[in-house]
Write a protein that holds these residues in place. Structure first.
Motif, mmCIF file in Angstrom:
data_model
loop_
_atom_site.group_PDB
_atom_site.id
_atom_site.type_symbol
_atom_site.label_atom_id
_atom_site.label_comp_id
_atom_site.label_asym_id
_atom_site.label_seq_id
_atom_site.Cartn_x
_atom_site.Cartn_y
_atom_site.Cartn_z
ATOM 1 N N ILE A 48 5.079 14.278 5.924
ATOM 2 C CA ILE A 48 4.276 15.067 4.669
ATOM 3 C C ILE A 48 4.810 16.397 4.779
ATOM 4 C CG2 ILE A 48 2.351 15.789 3.855
ATOM 5 C CD1 ILE A 48 1.099 12.818 4.207
ATOM 6 N N VAL A 49 4.536 16.891 6.203
ATOM 7 C CA VAL A 49 4.640 18.432 6.388
ATOM 8 C C VAL A 49 6.379 18.488 6.278
ATOM 9 C CG1 VAL A 49 4.883 20.108 8.232
ATOM 10 C CG2 VAL A 49 2.813 18.551 7.958
ATOM 11 N N SER A 50 7.209 17.820 6.838
ATOM 12 C CA SER A 50 8.580 17.844 6.499
ATOM 13 C C SER A 50 8.865 17.940 4.978
ATOM 14 C CB SER A 50 9.266 16.786 7.116
ATOM 15 O OG SER A 50 9.143 16.534 8.525
ATOM 16 N N VAL A 51 8.341 17.157 4.164
ATOM 17 C CA VAL A 51 8.597 17.135 2.678
ATOM 18 C C VAL A 51 8.247 18.619 2.242
ATOM 19 C CG1 VAL A 51 7.901 16.461 0.441
ATOM 20 C CG2 VAL A 51 8.394 14.931 2.278
ATOM 21 N N LEU A 52 7.187 19.153 2.431
ATOM 22 C CA LEU A 52 6.685 20.453 2.106
ATOM 23 C C LEU A 52 7.542 21.543 2.634
ATOM 24 C CD1 LEU A 52 2.857 20.040 2.601
ATOM 25 C CD2 LEU A 52 4.169 19.910 0.386
ATOM 26 N N LEU A 53 7.894 21.447 3.986
ATOM 27 C CA LEU A 53 8.687 22.447 4.695
ATOM 28 C C LEU A 53 10.291 22.392 4.066
ATOM 29 C CD1 LEU A 53 8.995 24.476 7.000
ATOM 30 C CD2 LEU A 53 9.747 22.475 8.301
ATOM 31 N N PHE A 54 10.908 21.381 3.945
ATOM 32 C CA PHE A 54 12.260 21.252 3.418
ATOM 33 C C PHE A 54 12.159 21.627 1.907
ATOM 34 C CE2 PHE A 54 13.160 19.214 7.367
ATOM 35 C CZ PHE A 54 14.325 19.886 7.904
ATOM 36 N N GLY A 55 11.147 21.309 1.099
ATOM 37 C CA GLY A 55 11.364 21.041 -0.274
ATOM 38 C C GLY A 55 10.810 22.717 -0.640
ATOM 39 N N TYR A 56 10.052 23.413 -0.104
ATOM 40 C CA TYR A 56 9.534 24.351 -0.467
ATOM 41 C C TYR A 56 10.019 25.776 0.238
ATOM 42 C CZ TYR A 56 6.338 22.125 -3.789
ATOM 43 O OH TYR A 56 5.565 21.435 -4.941
ATOM 44 N N VAL A 57 10.069 25.340 1.573
ATOM 45 C CA VAL A 57 10.536 26.832 2.452
ATOM 46 C C VAL A 57 12.141 26.765 2.285
ATOM 47 C CG1 VAL A 57 10.528 27.581 4.782
ATOM 48 C CG2 VAL A 57 8.583 26.475 3.973
ATOM 49 N N PHE A 58 12.996 25.623 2.820
ATOM 50 C CA PHE A 58 14.141 25.630 2.626
ATOM 51 C C PHE A 58 14.991 25.357 1.484
ATOM 52 C CE2 PHE A 58 13.198 24.488 7.323
ATOM 53 C CZ PHE A 58 13.287 25.969 7.673
ATOM 54 N N GLY A 59 14.250 24.849 0.405
ATOM 55 C CA GLY A 59 14.973 23.995 -0.618
ATOM 56 C C GLY A 59 15.562 25.009 -1.477
ATOM 57 N N SER A 60 14.972 26.345 -1.448
ATOM 58 C CA SER A 60 16.074 27.314 -2.432
ATOM 59 C C SER A 60 17.041 27.606 -1.781
ATOM 60 C CB SER A 60 15.060 28.547 -2.618
ATOM 61 O OG SER A 60 14.707 29.117 -1.229
ATOM 62 N N TYR A 70 17.120 19.983 -5.572
ATOM 63 C CA TYR A 70 17.265 19.626 -4.216
ATOM 64 C C TYR A 70 16.131 18.760 -3.840
ATOM 65 C CZ TYR A 70 17.330 19.821 0.786
ATOM 66 O OH TYR A 70 17.440 19.558 2.099
ATOM 67 N N ARG A 71 14.906 18.790 -4.440
ATOM 68 C CA ARG A 71 13.750 18.003 -3.957
ATOM 69 C C ARG A 71 13.992 16.595 -4.434
ATOM 70 N NH1 ARG A 71 9.304 21.874 -6.529
ATOM 71 N NH2 ARG A 71 9.665 23.612 -4.970
ATOM 72 N N GLU A 72 14.787 16.313 -5.456
ATOM 73 C CA GLU A 72 15.260 14.883 -5.883
ATOM 74 C C GLU A 72 16.312 14.317 -4.695
ATOM 75 O OE1 GLU A 72 15.867 13.890 -9.780
ATOM 76 O OE2 GLU A 72 14.120 14.470 -10.476
ATOM 77 N N LEU A 137 4.237 8.819 -2.934
ATOM 78 C CA LEU A 137 3.186 9.856 -3.825
ATOM 79 C C LEU A 137 3.521 11.230 -3.628
ATOM 80 C CD1 LEU A 137 0.159 7.311 -3.234
ATOM 81 C CD2 LEU A 137 1.536 7.527 -5.436
ATOM 82 N N CYS A 138 3.854 11.616 -2.283
ATOM 83 C CA CYS A 138 3.869 12.835 -2.003
ATOM 84 C C CYS A 138 5.182 13.307 -2.838
ATOM 85 C CB CYS A 138 4.311 13.088 -0.466
ATOM 86 S SG CYS A 138 4.325 14.760 0.107
ATOM 87 N N GLY A 139 6.304 12.702 -2.843
ATOM 88 C CA GLY A 139 7.427 13.232 -3.442
ATOM 89 C C GLY A 139 7.159 13.224 -5.002
ATOM 90 N N LEU A 140 6.291 12.400 -5.840
ATOM 91 C CA LEU A 140 5.818 12.707 -7.014
ATOM 92 C C LEU A 140 5.354 13.879 -7.162
ATOM 93 C CD1 LEU A 140 4.760 8.829 -7.937
ATOM 94 C CD2 LEU A 140 7.044 10.155 -8.541
ATOM 95 N N ILE A 141 4.319 14.273 -6.398
ATOM 96 C CA ILE A 141 3.615 15.643 -6.380
ATOM 97 C C ILE A 141 4.436 16.784 -6.271
ATOM 98 C CG2 ILE A 141 1.939 16.809 -5.228
ATOM 99 C CD1 ILE A 141 0.564 14.405 -4.315
ATOM 100 N N VAL A 142 5.548 16.718 -5.480
ATOM 101 C CA VAL A 142 6.259 17.894 -5.612
ATOM 102 C C VAL A 142 7.508 17.825 -6.478
ATOM 103 C CG1 VAL A 142 5.933 18.144 -2.953
ATOM 104 C CG2 VAL A 142 8.059 16.815 -3.811
ATOM 105 N N GLY A 143 7.422 17.140 -7.581
ATOM 106 C CA GLY A 143 8.258 16.983 -8.355
ATOM 107 C C GLY A 143 9.421 15.753 -8.412
#
Length: 274
Positions: A48-60, A70-72, A137-143
């Motif tokens: 879960i933390v990895s999803v948030l880290l890579f999706g929001y911190v490094f994703g851009s 990138y999140r998809e 579920l976590c993936g659906l939440i982040v888009g």
């Protein structure tokens, strides 16, 4: 009064004996998780933390070959990485039971030799289903979402769980080989480069050519690529045979790993203490 169990003699009796013993061991492992829920919570926090880290911190800063969100692109890679890290979970449980003498106690009982390792694998599969549900579920939440049909989505999840089942047997075999829990901690470190040298976070086309070849033939890359294709997520492409046939490889790799490590695990369990 001492009861002497009837030793099965026919193949049917041995198979029935093995199924019953496997279910007993499965229930034992599930009971431990229910009584110690912190193990499950801790196991779920990392992905879960990895999803948030890579999706929001490094994703851009990440680029997807051919364009796309990138999140998809990321989420199928996170699903696959969670299945691979399950090797460490299984390995740790097996080596802990061995060090504490629980495995020897099982061996002293009139139990089917295959029942102990099969029971371990069934319990870990049930735990992996929970991990995958939470990650979806976590993936659906982040888009993240899938763009194919419902059947294709189920097929992608099935391939991810097939890979986890194959990795379970690697974890069991390695756990039976390791002498103590400390050596298990060292083995955990190998999972990070194995999950990174794949198409989990970056497309192999963006890596140095020699490293990209290794990444494309990583069993994890096959399953992640197949999941992206079935989910309809971005990131598909490449001119190599491996990159163009991910679904086929996502079936062949796990089947080959199971065919190798399942009998090795059963044989290793039978040889313990000799």
């Amino acid at each position: 009064m001492i009861l002497n169990p009837v030793i099965p003699r026919t193949p049917w009796e041995r198979a029935k004996w093995g199924v019953i013993d496997a279910w007993v061991v499965t229930r034992r492992d599930l009971t431990h998780w229910v009584r110690q829920p912190t193990q499950i919570i801790a196991g779920l926090m990392f992905p879960i933390v990895s999803v948030l880290l890579f999706g929001y911190v490094f994703g851009s800063a990440m680029n997807v070959p051919g364009g796309g969100n990138y999140r998809e692109f990321l989420m199928p890679g996170m699903f696959g990485q969670a299945m691979m890290f399950g090797i460490g979970t299984t390995m740790t449980a097996v080596v802990t039971d061995k060090v504490l003498g629980i495995t020897n106690r099982f061996r002293s009982m009139p139990m089917a030799r295959s029942g102990v390792v099969v029971g371990r694998s069934l319990a870990d599969m049930l735990n992996s289903v929970l991990d995958l549900v939470v990650l979806v579920l976590c993936g659906l939440i982040v888009g993240w979402t899938w763009h194919g049909g419902f059947g294709a989505m189920l097929a992608a999840l099935g391939l991810l769980l097939l890979l986890r089942f194959a990795f379970i047997w690697i974890g069991i075999y390695v756990g039976l080989l390791l002498p103590n829990a400390e050596s298990g901690a060292a083995a955990w470190g190998l999972l990070f480069p194995l999950s990174m040298i794949a198409n989990t976070f970056v497309a192999p086309q963006m890596m140095p050519s020699w490293l990209g070849v290794i990444a494309e033939w990583n069993p994890l890359s096959a399953t992640v690529g197949a999941a992206r294709e079935l989910f309809g997520n971005p990131g598909m492409g490449g001119v190599t045979w491996a990159s163009q046939n991910p679904v086929l490889l996502a079936i062949l790799w796990p089947v080959a790993l199971i065919a190798i490590f399942l009998p090795l695990s059963v044989r290793r369990y039978r040889k313990l203490g000799r």
